[in-house]
Design an enzyme around this catalytic site. Structure first.
Site, short mmCIF file in Angstrom:
data_model
loop_
_atom_site.label_atom_id
_atom_site.label_comp_id
_atom_site.label_asym_id
_atom_site.label_seq_id
_atom_site.Cartn_x
_atom_site.Cartn_y
_atom_site.Cartn_z
N GLU A 1 0.84 -1.20 0.00
CA GLU A 1 0.00 0.00 0.00
C GLU A 1 0.87 1.25 0.00
O GLU A 1 2.00 1.22 0.50
CB GLU A 1 -0.97 -0.01 1.19
CG GLU A 1 -0.36 -0.36 2.51
CD GLU A 1 -1.41 -0.62 3.59
OE1 GLU A 1 -1.45 0.16 4.55
OE2 GLU A 1 -2.19 -1.59 3.46
N LYS B 1 2.77 4.54 0.90
CA LYS B 1 3.18 5.11 2.19
C LYS B 1 2.84 6.59 2.14
O LYS B 1 3.50 7.38 1.45
CB LYS B 1 4.67 4.89 2.42
CG LYS B 1 5.13 5.39 3.78
CD LYS B 1 6.51 4.87 4.11
CE LYS B 1 6.91 5.18 5.54
NZ LYS B 1 6.99 6.60 5.84
N ASP C 1 2.50 10.40 3.05
CA ASP C 1 3.38 11.34 3.74
C ASP C 1 2.54 12.32 4.56
O ASP C 1 2.24 13.43 4.13
CB ASP C 1 4.23 12.08 2.70
CG ASP C 1 5.51 12.60 3.31
OD1 ASP C 1 5.74 12.33 4.50
OD2 ASP C 1 6.26 13.28 2.60
N TYR D 1 -5.19 2.39 8.15
CA TYR D 1 -4.41 1.28 7.60
C TYR D 1 -3.87 0.27 8.63
O TYR D 1 -3.15 -0.63 8.28
CB TYR D 1 -3.25 1.80 6.75
CG TYR D 1 -2.34 2.80 7.45
CD1 TYR D 1 -1.66 2.45 8.62
CD2 TYR D 1 -2.17 4.08 6.94
CE1 TYR D 1 -0.83 3.35 9.26
CE2 TYR D 1 -1.34 4.99 7.57
CZ TYR D 1 -0.67 4.62 8.74
OH TYR D 1 0.13 5.52 9.38
N LYS E 1 11.24 2.75 0.24
CA LYS E 1 11.24 4.20 -0.01
C LYS E 1 11.58 4.52 -1.46
O LYS E 1 12.34 3.81 -2.10
CB LYS E 1 12.27 4.88 0.90
CG LYS E 1 12.06 4.66 2.38
CD LYS E 1 10.75 5.21 2.89
CE LYS E 1 10.87 6.64 3.35
NZ LYS E 1 11.56 6.85 4.60
N CYS F 1 40.28 20.85 18.87
CA CYS F 1 38.82 20.82 18.83
C CYS F 1 38.31 22.26 18.66
O CYS F 1 38.72 23.15 19.41
CB CYS F 1 38.29 20.23 20.13
SG CYS F 1 36.53 20.49 20.37
N CYS G 1 36.63 23.47 22.17
CA CYS G 1 37.31 23.65 23.45
C CYS G 1 38.80 23.83 23.32
O CYS G 1 39.49 24.09 24.30
CB CYS G 1 37.00 22.48 24.39
SG CYS G 1 37.78 20.95 23.90
N CYS H 1 37.77 14.87 19.53
CA CYS H 1 38.28 15.83 20.49
C CYS H 1 38.69 15.03 21.72
O CYS H 1 37.95 14.15 22.17
CB CYS H 1 37.16 16.81 20.85
SG CYS H 1 37.37 17.60 22.45
N CYS I 1 35.24 19.66 27.44
CA CYS I 1 34.75 20.21 26.17
C CYS I 1 33.27 20.61 26.31
O CYS I 1 32.41 19.76 26.53
CB CYS I 1 34.91 19.19 25.05
SG CYS I 1 34.29 19.84 23.49
S1 IVH Z 1 1.82 0.82 8.90
C1 IVH Z 1 3.41 -1.19 12.63
N1 IVH Z 1 0.97 1.80 6.63
O1 IVH Z 1 4.89 5.44 8.09
C2 IVH Z 1 3.33 -0.46 11.37
N2 IVH Z 1 2.34 3.18 7.99
O2 IVH Z 1 7.63 4.78 8.92
C3 IVH Z 1 2.50 0.74 11.45
N3 IVH Z 1 2.73 5.41 7.09
O3 IVH Z 1 4.48 5.95 11.50
C4 IVH Z 1 2.56 1.60 10.27
N4 IVH Z 1 1.54 5.16 5.26
O4 IVH Z 1 3.00 7.30 9.89
C5 IVH Z 1 1.70 2.03 7.73
N5 IVH Z 1 0.13 2.54 4.62
C6 IVH Z 1 0.83 2.77 5.70
C7 IVH Z 1 1.48 4.00 5.95
C8 IVH Z 1 2.24 4.16 7.10
C9 IVH Z 1 2.28 5.98 5.96
C10 IVH Z 1 3.62 6.04 8.07
C11 IVH Z 1 3.14 5.98 9.49
C12 IVH Z 1 4.26 5.34 10.27
C13 IVH Z 1 5.41 5.55 9.36
C14 IVH Z 1 6.47 4.49 9.60
#
Ligand code: IVH
Length: 730
Positions: free
Chosen positions: A121, A123, A125, A231, A319, A421, A424, A439, A445
């Site tokens: 799914e 991710k 932002d 999700y 990513k 350093c 310091c 250092c 320091c």
């Molecule tokens: S699952 C235990 N699903 O990514 C796993 N996270 O890097 C719980 N996020 O803190 C997260 N889309 O804010 C999951 N489809 C998705 C997501 C997602 C965005 C974010 C979420 C999480 C972060 C982890």
């Protein structure tokens, strides 16, 4: 006085003093229309600040010469998450994803061709939130916070049109996790409205979403176009699904917005194809995404896979490649870390990299800079990926080069004979076989000391709200907090200052203020600062002081694992700190055992290195810490101020193996060694690597060798794998 003659430490002190005064005079001039000094004194102070900043540019950050931002907002209430909110491990290359699936296969001891279905799914932002429903009614919403405790944003979440306020046929307790975000179109429109009204412009949709959700006034949040995707699952009073795909269907049925692109994939090739496909469509999606998340579909497998540290073994974030931009590298500086490591960093002409303005980037170390031949004066490529610190990739080919090759030694010599350093002035050295310079100043320091304090108060350590980098640097500069234990003395100091003296600083009458402030700031003696209440300084009010002192008092009692992590011992991160805490249980026992282990040749030492993932190198760093008299003293000083809570009692105290030390040896049949260990730990057992008199059980499979012999010699109970499974009732 000649600025280059100042040591960095003296410069900091003088700078802090001037900052405090100039800021006050600024306020008197602009807000109170009653400056207590004449223009000449004011100008002299400003000039002196600029002079110091020219030699110590890092000081310019917190200076009125660059005008700083507003005071922090009042907080929200805190919410403890019933089930922690975790983060995800990252994969960057396709091979990382194949390895992820390989690890799952090995952990679960599945055949090489056994299918492992994953749900892929986007991710999103945005920012993650947890929504709690009791008997179908939305009762509480919280931000992730540090994963254990977040902020109560219930009222703000109620303003989201797509958030179900009531759901049918839900279990008595249901926690749904998801992401609050802003669509690209809503973000653009919001920024236009903000601009027209002369209000703050947001850098990207994520910041806009976070800023909007974290408004103290829900009426403002209501005017912001926030969206939601659900999700994941938090606490539930009864099972609601047997797979993630099934759970997503349930969510949709309950009325939650779910991402329609989520797809159940039969194998790793299918998820990788999904990733590349989404990557191509990314720009056209109505919301920002920074990758794809893969989750093991079967819930029973998720359960068995469990977690490592803060991330589940059953999910990963794949990513998208880092965003890049081109800019001018103005100068290279060196910063001093908590353990004295000297790290070069780049001061850049600020540039927008994928929605975030970047003005500084790390340069890692000397070797890296040389390999890439990065020089001050180059036009460079900078990149950032997710939350990682921006990096300089290298000079842009074919552009004009900076005049001189970078030399760490020359920079550290700063015109003198020896590398020193920059904070310091202590001798700096590059350790054989390492790429880092260090250092050697240790305790003297100030940069190391402040970095240690920042680490100590940071989120995963003592988590003291209001004690971030800026306030700690300030408290350090005025000599009020120079070591961790001082933090816990702040309250007593404030309370010991007579009320009349505090009243003086509250009074708007300038003649009263004038009595306490010398006319010429250059005569300001820092020893006087010790007697001033914090409200005497710019930016501190009764309320902010009270809030800080309360935040500190709240942390007087602290979990052992956080305490150990906060000490900032080299190589002792959160996972190791947790292992140490779980193993030794109480602070005094841990400390006494570490002091005993300093000899290296005794049982305490063998016990230490028998703990999982603690080898001679980590043990060496822990013991170096305990070898130092001043560290033992600082530890005592600190412990005297605190209540250090014993490590979490084993997860299941009623299990027959809770608190038992067990060793696995030889081959296992029913599950992999890794899963066996994870299972034993979840039942409260301590899994150790070598057999001693303190071992309770040795689980020996076929092929067991010296550990079995040792167990028999010491008379430790030996079990077969089946006997062990019977014992834990598996
Ligand atoms: S699952 C235990 N699903 O990514 C796993 N996270 O890097 C719980 N996020 O803190 C997260 N889309 O804010 C999951 N489809 C998705 C997501 C997602 C965005 C974010 C979420 C999480 C972060 C982890």
């Amino acid at each position: 006085m000649n600025t280059p003659a100042l040591t960095p430490f003296e410069a900091r002190i003088e700078h802090a003093t001037l900052v405090e005064q100039v800021t006050r005079w600024d306020r008197q001039y602009h807000a109170e229309d009653a400056p207590e000094v004449d223009d000449a004194v004011y100008d002299a102070a400003k000039r002196r600040l600029l002079e110091i900043e020219a030699v110590f540019p890092e000081l310019a950050k917190n200076s009125p010469t660059a005008k700083v931002g507003a005071a922090p907002a009042e907080g929200f209430g805190k919410v403890r998450h019933a089930v922690p909110m975790l983060s995800l491990d990252n994969a960057f290359a396709d091979d990382d994803v194949r390895e992820f699936v390989g690890r799952i296969r090995r952990f679960l001891a599945l055949a090489p061709d056994a299918p492992i279905a994953l749900v892929a799914e986007p991710k999103i932002d945005g920012l993650s939130i947890s929504l709690r429903y009791e008997n179908g009614i939305f009762v509480q919403g919280a931000t992730r916070g540090d994963g254990t405790e977040g902020e109560n944003v219930t009222e703000n979440l109620k303003t989201l049109a797509t958030l179900p306020r009531r759901i049918e046929n839900a279990p008595a307790v249901l926690e749904v996790r998801g992401e609050v975000y802003m669509t690209k179109a809503d973000f653009m429109a919001l920024n236009q409205r903000q601009e027209a009204a002369g209000d703050k412009i947001f850098a990207n949709p994520r910041n806009a979403a976070a800023g909007s959700l974290r408004q103290l006034n829900p009426a403002i949040t209501a005017t912001r176009p926030l969206s939601l995707f659900a999700y994941a699952m938090g606490e539930v009073s009864e099972p609601v699904a047997d797979s993630h795909a099934h759970f997503l269907e349930k969510l949709t049925g309950w009325g939650f917005p779910t991402n329609q692109l989520a797809t159940r994939c039969d194998d790793v090739d299918a998820v990788i194809a999904f990733y590349h496909n989404i990557g191509e469509r990314r720009a056209g999606l109505p919301y920002d995404i920074d990758g794809v998340v893969y989750k093991v579909d079967r819930f029973d497998w998720q359960q068995r896979l469990g977690f490592v540290s803060r991330s589940p073994r059953w999910a990963i974030a794949h990513k998208f490649p880092a965003e890049q931009a081109r800019t001018f590298l103005k100068a290279i500086h060196i910063s001093v870390g908590r353990t004295g490591v000297l790290t070069p960093w780049a001061e850049l002409e600020p540039v927008n990299v994928g929605g975030v303005v970047v003005g500084q980037a790390t340069l890692h170390n000397e070797d890296d800079i040389r390999r890439k031949d990065i020089r001050a004066g180059d036009t460079v490529i900078v990149q950032r990926a997710g939350d990682v610190i921006p990096q300089v990739v290298g000079p842009v080919p074919g552009t004009q080069r900076g005049p001189t090759e970078f030399s760490m030694v020359e920079m550290l010599k700063a015109g003198g004979d020896h590398p020193v350093c920059p904070a310091c002035g202590s001798h700096a050295e590059r350790i054989e076989g390492e790429s880092a310079w260090r250092c050697t100043g240790g305790l003297v320091c100030p940069a190391q000391a402040t970095e240690r304090l920042i680490h100590f108060a940071s989120r995963n350590a003592f988590d003291i709200e209001g004690l971030g980098e800026r306030n700690l640097a300030f408290l350090f500069h005025i000599g009020r907090v120079t070591k961790p234990a001082d933090i816990f003395r702040l309250k007593a100091i404030e309370e010991s200052i007579p009320e009349e003296q505090k009243a003086l600083w509250r009074s708007p009458k300038k003649d009263k203020l004038a009595q306490a402030i010398p006319k010429n700031m250059l005569e300001f003696n820092t020893s006087r600062l010790g007697t001033l209440p914090l409200i005497a300084f710019e930016g501190w009010k009764d309320k902010s002081v009270e809030k800080l002192l309360k935040a500190i008092e709240d942390r007087r009692s602290i979990a052992l694992e956080r305490f150990i992590y906060a000490l900032g011992i080299r190589q002792v991160g959160e996972t190791t700190a947790k292992r140490l805490a779980r193993h030794y249980i109480s602070f005094t026992h841990w400390r006494d055992q570490m002091i005993a282990a300093v000899d290296r040749e005794n049982e305490a030492y063998h016990e230490l290195v028998s703990i999982e993932d603690i080898g001679p190198s980590v043990a060496g760093d822990i013991l170096s810490f305990f070898e130092e008299e001043h560290n033992r003293e600082a530890l005592k000083d600190l412990a005297d101020q605190l209540t250090i809570l014993d490590a979490q009692a084993p997860v299941a105290t009623n299990s027959p193996v809770a608190g038992k030390a067990v060793v696995f040896t030889g081959e296992l049949v029913a599950m992999t060694r890794q899963e066996a260990k994870a299972r034993a730990e979840s039942l409260g057992a301590k899994v150790v690597g070598s057999v001693s008199k303190k071992t309770d059980y040795v689980i020996a499979g076929p092929g067991a060798g010296s550990k079995l012999t040792e167990a028999e010699k010491l008379g430790v109970t030996v079990l077969t794998e089946q006997e062990w499974l019977d014992l834990i009732n598996a």
